[in-house]
Design an enzyme around this catalytic site. Structure first.
Site, PDB file in Angstrom:
ATOM      1  NE  ARG A  84      18.919  54.107  21.284  1.00  0.00           N
ATOM      2  CZ  ARG A  84      17.562  54.122  21.070  1.00  0.00           C
ATOM      3  NH1 ARG A  84      16.736  54.518  21.974  1.00  0.00           N
ATOM      4  NH2 ARG A  84      17.162  53.601  19.848  1.00  0.00           N
ATOM      5  CE  LYS A 106      39.275  50.116  31.876  1.00  0.00           C
ATOM      6  NZ  LYS A 106      40.459  48.916  32.095  1.00  0.00           N
ATOM      7  CD  GLU A 148      44.138  44.484  41.515  1.00  0.00           C
ATOM      8  OE1 GLU A 148      44.803  45.595  41.085  1.00  0.00           O
ATOM      9  OE2 GLU A 148      44.127  43.395  40.901  1.00  0.00           O
ATOM     10  CE  LYS A 187      39.978  51.240  38.498  1.00  0.00           C
ATOM     11  NZ  LYS A 187      39.389  50.076  38.351  1.00  0.00           N
ATOM     12  CD  GLU A 197      42.531  51.333  29.880  1.00  0.00           C
ATOM     13  OE1 GLU A 197      41.560  50.758  29.131  1.00  0.00           O
ATOM     14  OE2 GLU A 197      42.879  50.695  30.638  1.00  0.00           O
ATOM     15  NE  ARG A 202      40.798  53.191  33.863  1.00  0.00           N
ATOM     16  CZ  ARG A 202      39.477  53.197  34.031  1.00  0.00           C
ATOM     17  NH1 ARG A 202      38.631  53.924  33.537  1.00  0.00           N
ATOM     18  NH2 ARG A 202      39.065  52.323  34.622  1.00  0.00           N
ATOM     19  CG  ASN A 206      47.502  48.434  32.870  1.00  0.00           C
ATOM     20  OD1 ASN A 206      46.403  48.090  33.214  1.00  0.00           O
ATOM     21  ND2 ASN A 206      47.476  48.868  31.648  1.00  0.00           N
ATOM     22  CG  HIS A 209      47.108  44.243  36.498  1.00  0.00           C
ATOM     23  ND1 HIS A 209      47.792  45.007  37.758  1.00  0.00           N
ATOM     24  CD2 HIS A 209      45.955  43.944  36.651  1.00  0.00           C
ATOM     25  CE1 HIS A 209      46.799  44.829  38.426  1.00  0.00           C
ATOM     26  NE2 HIS A 209      45.733  44.049  37.845  1.00  0.00           N
ATOM     27  CG  HIS A 213      46.022  40.758  32.252  1.00  0.00           C
ATOM     28  ND1 HIS A 213      46.050  42.144  31.904  1.00  0.00           N
ATOM     29  CD2 HIS A 213      45.040  40.640  33.304  1.00  0.00           C
ATOM     30  CE1 HIS A 213      45.203  42.998  32.500  1.00  0.00           C
ATOM     31  NE2 HIS A 213      44.192  41.868  33.366  1.00  0.00           N
ATOM     32  CG  HIS A 225      43.090  39.513  38.924  1.00  0.00           C
ATOM     33  ND1 HIS A 225      43.543  39.879  37.438  1.00  0.00           N
ATOM     34  CD2 HIS A 225      43.312  40.739  39.343  1.00  0.00           C
ATOM     35  CE1 HIS A 225      43.812  41.015  37.339  1.00  0.00           C
ATOM     36  NE2 HIS A 225      43.601  41.614  38.552  1.00  0.00           N
TER      37      HIS A 225
HETATM   38  N1  LIG Z   1      35.691  46.549  35.948  1.00  0.00           N
HETATM   39  C1  LIG Z   1      36.758  46.872  36.490  1.00  0.00           C
HETATM   40  O1  LIG Z   1      37.191  47.745  36.417  1.00  0.00           O
HETATM   41  C2  LIG Z   1      37.174  45.549  37.204  1.00  0.00           C
HETATM   42  C3  LIG Z   1      38.510  45.600  37.776  1.00  0.00           C
HETATM   43  C4  LIG Z   1      39.169  44.500  38.300  1.00  0.00           C
HETATM   44  C5  LIG Z   1      38.343  43.108  38.236  1.00  0.00           C
HETATM   45  N2  LIG Z   1      37.054  43.360  37.570  1.00  0.00           N
HETATM   46  C6  LIG Z   1      36.364  41.948  37.401  1.00  0.00           C
HETATM   47  O2  LIG Z   1      35.985  41.598  38.486  1.00  0.00           O
HETATM   48  C7  LIG Z   1      35.945  40.227  38.586  1.00  0.00           C
HETATM   49  C8  LIG Z   1      36.394  39.838  39.983  1.00  0.00           C
HETATM   50  O3  LIG Z   1      35.844  40.324  41.161  1.00  0.00           O
HETATM   51  P1  LIG Z   1      35.875  39.701  42.255  1.00  0.00           P
HETATM   52  O4  LIG Z   1      37.113  39.285  42.874  1.00  0.00           O
HETATM   53  O5  LIG Z   1      34.894  40.511  43.363  1.00  0.00           O
HETATM   54  O6  LIG Z   1      35.049  38.127  42.084  1.00  0.00           O
HETATM   55  P2  LIG Z   1      33.612  37.509  42.372  1.00  0.00           P
HETATM   56  O7  LIG Z   1      32.359  38.623  41.990  1.00  0.00           O
HETATM   57  O8  LIG Z   1      33.521  36.339  41.557  1.00  0.00           O
HETATM   58  O9  LIG Z   1      33.495  37.385  43.843  1.00  0.00           O
HETATM   59  C9  LIG Z   1      34.417  36.551  44.697  1.00  0.00           C
HETATM   60  C10 LIG Z   1      33.635  35.331  45.287  1.00  0.00           C
HETATM   61  O10 LIG Z   1      33.378  35.907  46.528  1.00  0.00           O
HETATM   62  C11 LIG Z   1      31.817  35.697  46.668  1.00  0.00           C
HETATM   63  N3  LIG Z   1      31.439  36.731  47.752  1.00  0.00           N
HETATM   64  C12 LIG Z   1      31.271  38.347  47.459  1.00  0.00           C
HETATM   65  N4  LIG Z   1      31.202  38.920  48.410  1.00  0.00           N
HETATM   66  C13 LIG Z   1      30.981  38.299  49.358  1.00  0.00           C
HETATM   67  C14 LIG Z   1      30.601  38.455  50.913  1.00  0.00           C
HETATM   68  N5  LIG Z   1      30.684  39.659  51.337  1.00  0.00           N
HETATM   69  N6  LIG Z   1      30.698  37.462  51.532  1.00  0.00           N
HETATM   70  C15 LIG Z   1      31.076  36.050  51.233  1.00  0.00           C
HETATM   71  N7  LIG Z   1      31.326  35.922  49.878  1.00  0.00           N
HETATM   72  C16 LIG Z   1      31.168  36.798  48.864  1.00  0.00           C
HETATM   73  C17 LIG Z   1      31.321  35.605  45.416  1.00  0.00           C
HETATM   74  O11 LIG Z   1      30.000  35.086  45.462  1.00  0.00           O
HETATM   75  C18 LIG Z   1      32.266  34.891  44.661  1.00  0.00           C
HETATM   76  O12 LIG Z   1      32.042  33.487  45.114  1.00  0.00           O
HETATM   77  C19 LIG Z   1      36.394  39.665  37.392  1.00  0.00           C
HETATM   78  O13 LIG Z   1      35.572  39.171  36.357  1.00  0.00           O
HETATM   79  C20 LIG Z   1      37.218  40.896  36.861  1.00  0.00           C
HETATM   80  O14 LIG Z   1      37.288  40.843  35.448  1.00  0.00           O
HETATM   81  C21 LIG Z   1      36.614  44.288  36.972  1.00  0.00           C
HETATM   82 ZN   LIG Z   2      43.855  43.604  38.805  1.00  0.00          ZN
END
Ligand SMILES: NC(=O)c1ccc[n+]([C@@H]2O[C@H](COP(=O)([O-])OP(=O)(O)OC[C@H]3O[C@@H](n4cnc5c(N)ncnc54)[C@H](O)[C@@H]3O)[C@@H](O)[C@H]2O)c1
Ligand SMILES: [Zn+2]
Length: 326
Positions: A84, A106, A148, A187, A197, A202, A206, A209, A213, A225
């Site tokens: 939990r 999130k 972003e 943010k 949200e 919030r 977007n 987006h 999306h 993305h």
């Molecule tokens: N929770 C939220 O508010 C929120 C907001 C935006 C995106 N997201 C989510 O985040 C994800 C995308 O995140 P991301 O772009 O960080 O992708 P990711 O976590 O897949 O990282 C991108 C790539 O970079 C590599 N990597 C990470 N750090 C590294 C470093 N320092 N050096 C070398 N390689 C490295 C990873 O292994 C991966 O291959 C999506 O799933 C998306 O839905 C969530």
């Molecule tokens: Zn985004």
């Protein structure tokens, strides 16, 4: 402390984080998941929960995520449901997770029919950001974060936008620490006013987006993305000009910054009717109209503008034409 990381990040930074925690007297366990979006599943969630149990993790123990948004989304989700809810600390390592994914509370995993459909609002105890980790991040991933950061400039901070406008890519890369700090402040401010949200505040985040999306879904692999959001920001601003919300020069500045950072706006091959379907089926749809946050000037958006599919369609040719003129 149980570290959750991925197969790219753990070999780079895992040892450093483990030994630092051990020096502080912590017992450390690690779970390394395959890098990439395909790991953000319920099956993977179950495996991590099973590991948490076998490591005898208790409620006062901590899950620490070390990696990009994939790792913080799934790790944060496990932290929110295991027993939990146990302590959660995020150590993001991508530019996108520095400015976005690890901030705001999130968490989520994907289902086979859609992204982020299972998750929770769960704030980490703290987020530890070392922009030094960006030194190993491939340029393609840096660009995702830059999309972003452009967004933050447009919605809330003229200075960010002007710095991006004036700097070369190399200068921007040297200035990432400042850009990360300013982006997080935005943010944080927005999320603090509308954590779950429910108040529409919030929604400002977007910008780019709604259409972004749809493009991401429609072109699963072609546009990542950041690229999809870049197209979305330009297209939504164009729609803003038609609605009398976005001045033409604001639209032009946004388009030129997006192009300068190397985002291709080429959607020539996109199938119009499928893209329109994707846009209107987006989760931001209400009463057949899509809800957009549109820039009024650089540094301010108007939220919750309902744009009909017809209005989007009307800008289709113009967007394609305009984005082609390099
Ligand atoms: N929770 C939220 O508010 C929120 C907001 C935006 C995106 N997201 C989510 O985040 C994800 C995308 O995140 P991301 O772009 O960080 O992708 P990711 O976590 O897949 O990282 C991108 C790539 O970079 C590599 N990597 C990470 N750090 C590294 C470093 N320092 N050096 C070398 N390689 C490295 C990873 O292994 C991966 O291959 C999506 O799933 C998306 O839905 C969530
Ligand atoms: Zn985004």
């Amino acid at each position: 402390v149980m570290i959750i990381s991925d197969t790219n990040v753990f070999p780079l930074y895992g040892e450093k984080v483990c030994s630092s925690l051990q020096r502080a007297g912590k017992t450390v366990e690690t779970v390394v998941i395959k890098a990439g979006e395909s790991s953000k599943t319920l099956q993977q969630t179950y495996r991590i929960i099973k590991d948490s149990s076998s490591f005898k993790m208790e409620r006062q123990d901590t899950i620490l995520t070390l990696g990009g948004g994939v790792v913080s989304d799934i790790g944060g989700f496990v932290a929110s449901v295991y027993l939990r809810g146990i302590n959660f600390v995020a150590v993001p390592t991508t530019l996108l997770s520095h400015v976005d994914a690890a901030i705001g509370g999130k968490t989520a995993v994907n289902l086979p029919w859609g992204k982020n459909l299972v998750g929770s609002f769960y704030q980490p105890g703290f987020v530890y950001i070392d922009t030094g980790t960006l030194a190993t991040l491939p340029d393609k991933e840096i660009k995702q974060g830059i999309a972003e950061i452009i967004k933050y400039g447009v919605i809330k901070n003229k200075k960010i936008f002007e710095v991006l406008e004036k700097s070369s890519l190399q200068e921007t890369k040297r200035n990432l620490r400042w850009l990360v700090e300013e982006s997080i402040k935005i943010k944080k401010q927005v999320v603090e006013k509308d954590e779950r949200e429910t108040k529409g505040i919030r929604e400002t985040l977007n910008f780019g987006h709604t259409i972004g999306h749809a493009i991401e879904i429609k072109y699963n692999k072609k546009f990542n993305h950041g690229q999809a959001v870049a197209i979305g920001m330009v297209w939504e601003s164009l729609i803003g000009t038609k609605l009398g919300i976005t001045p033409v020069n604001v639209y032009k500045r946004i388009k030129s910054v997006v192009k300068k950072y190397g985002f291709a706006l080429d959607i020539n091959k996109t199938d119009k009717s499928l893209l329109m379907d994707a846009i209107t089926y987006d989760k931001k749809t209400r009463n057949g109209a899509i809800r957009c946050s549109l820039p009024e000037r650089i540094g301010k958006t108007v939220c919750g503008i309902e744009v009909t599919a017809h209005a989007v369609q009307k800008t289709w040719e113009e967007f394609r034409h305009e984005s082609g003129d390099k």
